[in-house]
Design a protein around this motif. Structure first.
Motif, PDB file in Angstrom:
ATOM      1  N   PHE A   1       0.899  -1.333  -0.046  1.00 24.32           N
ATOM      2  CA  PHE A   1      -0.001  -0.037  -0.025  1.00 24.32           C
ATOM      3  C   PHE A   1       0.905   1.182  -0.043  1.00 24.32           C
ATOM      4  CE2 PHE A   1      -3.476  -2.555   2.085  1.00 24.32           C
ATOM      5  CZ  PHE A   1      -4.157  -2.495   0.800  1.00 24.32           C
ATOM      6  N   GLU A   2       1.791   1.307   0.655  1.00 25.15           N
ATOM      7  CA  GLU A   2       2.693   2.369   0.956  1.00 25.15           C
ATOM      8  C   GLU A   2       3.427   2.692  -0.826  1.00 25.15           C
ATOM      9  OE1 GLU A   2       5.582   1.115   3.813  1.00 25.15           O
ATOM     10  OE2 GLU A   2       4.278   2.210   5.631  1.00 25.15           O
ATOM     11  N   LYS A   3       3.866   1.515  -1.253  1.00 30.68           N
ATOM     12  CA  LYS A   3       4.480   1.581  -2.676  1.00 30.68           C
ATOM     13  C   LYS A   3       3.373   2.374  -3.455  1.00 30.68           C
ATOM     14  CE  LYS A   3       6.213  -1.035  -6.349  1.00 30.68           C
ATOM     15  NZ  LYS A   3       6.678  -2.389  -6.952  1.00 30.68           N
ATOM     16  N   ALA A   4       2.116   1.914  -3.563  1.00 32.22           N
ATOM     17  CA  ALA A   4       0.986   2.356  -4.218  1.00 32.22           C
ATOM     18  C   ALA A   4       0.827   3.691  -3.970  1.00 32.22           C
ATOM     19  CB  ALA A   4       0.059   1.535  -4.187  1.00 32.22           C
ATOM     20  N   ILE A   5       0.808   4.150  -2.677  1.00 31.32           N
ATOM     21  CA  ILE A   5       0.402   5.589  -2.361  1.00 31.32           C
ATOM     22  C   ILE A   5       1.546   6.425  -3.121  1.00 31.32           C
ATOM     23  CG2 ILE A   5       0.383   7.297  -0.649  1.00 31.32           C
ATOM     24  CD1 ILE A   5      -1.066   5.047   0.889  1.00 31.32           C
ATOM     25  N   ALA A   6       2.942   6.011  -2.930  1.00 35.21           N
ATOM     26  CA  ALA A   6       4.240   6.725  -3.481  1.00 35.21           C
ATOM     27  C   ALA A   6       3.792   7.064  -4.833  1.00 35.21           C
ATOM     28  CB  ALA A   6       5.218   5.931  -3.251  1.00 35.21           C
ATOM     29  N   MET A   7       3.431   5.792  -5.690  1.00 36.04           N
ATOM     30  CA  MET A   7       3.031   5.805  -7.042  1.00 36.04           C
ATOM     31  C   MET A   7       2.023   6.817  -7.333  1.00 36.04           C
ATOM     32  SD  MET A   7       3.819   1.765  -7.978  1.00 36.04           S
ATOM     33  CE  MET A   7       3.372   1.981  -9.858  1.00 36.04           C
ATOM     34  N   PHE A   8       0.895   6.886  -6.756  1.00 34.88           N
ATOM     35  CA  PHE A   8      -0.112   7.890  -6.993  1.00 34.88           C
ATOM     36  C   PHE A   8       0.312   9.191  -6.876  1.00 34.88           C
ATOM     37  CE2 PHE A   8      -3.329   4.320  -5.949  1.00 34.88           C
ATOM     38  CZ  PHE A   8      -4.146   4.365  -6.807  1.00 34.88           C
ATOM     39  N   ASP A   9       1.354   9.509  -5.854  1.00 39.44           N
ATOM     40  CA  ASP A   9       1.841  10.937  -5.975  1.00 39.44           C
ATOM     41  C   ASP A   9       2.489  11.115  -7.104  1.00 39.44           C
ATOM     42  OD1 ASP A   9       0.756  11.046  -3.253  1.00 39.44           O
ATOM     43  OD2 ASP A   9       2.703  10.542  -2.259  1.00 39.44           O
ATOM     44  N   GLN A  10       3.223  10.281  -7.777  1.00 40.31           N
ATOM     45  CA  GLN A  10       3.940  10.601  -8.932  1.00 40.31           C
ATOM     46  C   GLN A  10       3.101  10.549 -10.199  1.00 40.31           C
ATOM     47  OE1 GLN A  10       7.284  11.644  -9.058  1.00 40.31           O
ATOM     48  NE2 GLN A  10       6.975  11.665  -6.689  1.00 40.31           N
ATOM     49  N   PHE A  11       1.820   9.666 -10.218  1.00 36.62           N
ATOM     50  CA  PHE A  11       1.456   9.414 -11.458  1.00 36.62           C
ATOM     51  C   PHE A  11       0.484  10.649 -12.083  1.00 36.62           C
ATOM     52  CE2 PHE A  11      -2.408   7.897 -13.787  1.00 36.62           C
ATOM     53  CZ  PHE A  11      -1.849   6.660 -14.454  1.00 36.62           C
ATOM     54  N   LYS A  12       0.588  11.077 -13.293  1.00 31.38           N
ATOM     55  CA  LYS A  12      -0.167  12.026 -13.964  1.00 31.38           C
ATOM     56  C   LYS A  12      -0.839  11.369 -15.159  1.00 31.38           C
ATOM     57  CE  LYS A  12       3.465  15.573 -13.331  1.00 31.38           C
ATOM     58  NZ  LYS A  12       4.040  14.747 -12.228  1.00 31.38           N
ATOM     59  N   PRO A  13      -2.291  11.408 -14.861  1.00 28.47           N
ATOM     60  CA  PRO A  13      -3.194  10.963 -15.911  1.00 28.47           C
ATOM     61  C   PRO A  13      -2.953  11.576 -17.155  1.00 28.47           C
ATOM     62  CG  PRO A  13      -4.275  11.386 -13.819  1.00 28.47           C
ATOM     63  CD  PRO A  13      -2.901  12.113 -13.751  1.00 28.47           C
ATOM     64  N   ALA A  14      -3.316  11.217 -18.255  1.00 30.91           N
ATOM     65  CA  ALA A  14      -3.134  11.682 -19.840  1.00 30.91           C
ATOM     66  C   ALA A  14      -4.112  12.627 -19.699  1.00 30.91           C
ATOM     67  CB  ALA A  14      -3.254  10.354 -20.682  1.00 30.91           C
ATOM     68  N   SER A  15      -5.274  13.049 -18.857  1.00 39.07           N
ATOM     69  CA  SER A  15      -6.022  14.119 -18.999  1.00 39.07           C
ATOM     70  C   SER A  15      -6.912  13.986 -17.832  1.00 39.07           C
ATOM     71  CB  SER A  15      -7.000  13.965 -20.526  1.00 39.07           C
ATOM     72  OG  SER A  15      -8.044  13.010 -20.274  1.00 39.07           O
ATOM     73  N   GLU A  16      -7.559  14.989 -17.570  1.00 38.38           N
ATOM     74  CA  GLU A  16      -8.581  15.012 -16.541  1.00 38.38           C
ATOM     75  C   GLU A  16      -9.601  14.019 -16.170  1.00 38.38           C
ATOM     76  OE1 GLU A  16     -10.963  18.578 -15.968  1.00 38.38           O
ATOM     77  OE2 GLU A  16     -10.628  19.101 -17.893  1.00 38.38           O
ATOM     78  N   ILE A  17     -10.039  13.518 -17.617  1.00 36.17           N
ATOM     79  CA  ILE A  17     -10.829  12.391 -17.599  1.00 36.17           C
ATOM     80  C   ILE A  17     -10.233  10.942 -17.628  1.00 36.17           C
ATOM     81  CG2 ILE A  17     -12.657  13.848 -18.528  1.00 36.17           C
ATOM     82  CD1 ILE A  17     -11.998  12.560 -21.400  1.00 36.17           C
ATOM     83  N   HIS A  18      -8.982  10.815 -17.511  1.00 37.16           N
ATOM     84  CA  HIS A  18      -8.393   9.402 -17.822  1.00 37.16           C
ATOM     85  C   HIS A  18      -8.572   8.987 -16.227  1.00 37.16           C
ATOM     86  CE1 HIS A  18      -7.168  10.116 -21.957  1.00 37.16           C
ATOM     87  NE2 HIS A  18      -6.714   9.010 -21.992  1.00 37.16           N
ATOM     88  N   PRO A  19      -8.298   7.715 -16.082  1.00 34.49           N
ATOM     89  CA  PRO A  19      -8.418   7.009 -14.507  1.00 34.49           C
ATOM     90  C   PRO A  19      -7.331   7.851 -13.675  1.00 34.49           C
ATOM     91  CG  PRO A  19      -8.710   5.337 -16.302  1.00 34.49           C
ATOM     92  CD  PRO A  19      -8.141   6.553 -16.927  1.00 34.49           C
ATOM     93  N   SER A  20      -7.927   8.191 -12.428  1.00 33.57           N
ATOM     94  CA  SER A  20      -6.867   8.654 -11.403  1.00 33.57           C
ATOM     95  C   SER A  20      -7.407   8.035 -10.109  1.00 33.57           C
ATOM     96  CB  SER A  20      -7.099  10.155 -11.399  1.00 33.57           C
ATOM     97  OG  SER A  20      -8.462  10.568 -11.079  1.00 33.57           O
ATOM     98  N   TRP A  21      -8.374   7.295  -9.762  1.00 32.71           N
ATOM     99  CA  TRP A  21      -8.759   6.938  -8.795  1.00 32.71           C
ATOM    100  C   TRP A  21      -7.945   6.011  -7.986  1.00 32.71           C
ATOM    101  CZ3 TRP A  21      -9.217   1.442  -8.335  1.00 32.71           C
ATOM    102  CH2 TRP A  21      -9.374   0.723  -9.554  1.00 32.71           C
ATOM    103  N   GLY A  22      -8.151   5.655  -6.829  1.00 32.64           N
ATOM    104  CA  GLY A  22      -7.432   4.959  -5.879  1.00 32.64           C
ATOM    105  C   GLY A  22      -6.646   5.486  -4.880  1.00 32.64           C
ATOM    106  N   LYS A  23      -6.305   6.393  -4.896  1.00 35.28           N
ATOM    107  CA  LYS A  23      -5.049   6.716  -3.782  1.00 35.28           C
ATOM    108  C   LYS A  23      -5.962   6.894  -2.442  1.00 35.28           C
ATOM    109  CE  LYS A  23      -2.309  10.487  -2.328  1.00 35.28           C
ATOM    110  NZ  LYS A  23      -1.502  11.812  -2.763  1.00 35.28           N
ATOM    111  N   SER A  24      -7.288   7.246  -2.331  1.00 35.94           N
ATOM    112  CA  SER A  24      -7.832   7.330  -1.059  1.00 35.94           C
ATOM    113  C   SER A  24      -8.181   6.150  -0.475  1.00 35.94           C
ATOM    114  CB  SER A  24      -9.088   8.229  -1.274  1.00 35.94           C
ATOM    115  OG  SER A  24     -10.145   7.738  -2.083  1.00 35.94           O
TER     116      SER A  24
END
Length: 213
Positions: free
Chosen positions: A180-203
């Motif tokens: 989970f810690e790895k995933a959260i760190a990846m979420f912090d770095q992840f940039k969706p291709a646009s505002e409508i591309h998937p970004s869910w999961g961090k919370s």
């Protein structure tokens, strides 16, 4: 004058496409904004229908059917009547197949949904279905990682799987926490291709990590 008419004839189709694109994007942003609330109010069915309608109208866009599939599989996870889960998984599977067809094939995000679909089927009866659907879910999870190593969602799903797996079978909170810690760190770095591309999961990853402590 002829030049003006010619210019207008060239510009009008382009302007029409821009307006259509803006309308599509606005509709998607409005529905995506409702995803978090659907977890609390049980609104995934309506959202799935809304995304599917957008997909039916925008036949060259893969994201509406992707989100419709996501909503249906989330319905499956939340459904208390286990007899209704497989039909919901069937709906999600049909929708993600449509999404992949439009996208030109599977991608990391659609593989995530396929992993979730298999997990929802497994949860109907984990003891008897684990051997079949557990392997299917893990397989799609690995494909998602391979297709986009920067995507945090398959890592989050892996951590969630470990969270629910008994310790005697290699799971448990202690095993899940660093993932989970790895995933959260990846979420912090992840940039969706646009505002409508998937970004869910961090919370959700943050919530599960808090449950590990």
């Amino acid at each position: 004058m002829k030049k003006c008419f010619l210019l207008l004839s060239l510009l009008l189709p382009a302007l029409s496409m821009v307006a259509q694109s803006d309308k599509y994007k606005t509709a998607m942003v409005q529905q995506i904004a409702k995803l978090d609330g659907a977890m609390q109010n049980g609104g995934f069915t309506d959202l799935a229908n809304n995304f599917e309608r957008i997909g039916d109208a925008e036949k060259e866009q893969w994201l509406p059917y992707y989100y419709a599939a996501y909503c249906q599989v989330m319905n499956g996870f939340m459904e208390k009547d286990k007899s209704k889960v497989d039909p919901l998984a069937d709906k999600a599977e049909a929708l993600i197949t449509k999404s992949e067809t439009i996208a030109g094939g599977p991608n990391s995000e659609t593989e995530v949904i396929r992993s979730m679909i298999a997990s929802s089927r497994m949860m109907v009866d984990p003891q008897s279905r684990w051997m079949q659907y557990g392997q299917v879910s893990a397989g799609h999870m690995e494909k998602a990682k391979q297709q986009d190593p920067a995507n945090p969602r398959p890592v989050y799903l892996e951590a969630q799987s470990k969270f629910y797996t008994p310790e005697q079978f290699g799971g448990g909170k202690a095993v899940a926490a660093p993932i989970f810690e790895k995933a959260i760190a990846m979420f912090d770095q992840f940039k969706p291709a646009s505002e409508i591309h998937p970004s869910w999961g961090k919370s959700a990853a943050q919530y599960f990590l808090s449950q590990c402590k």
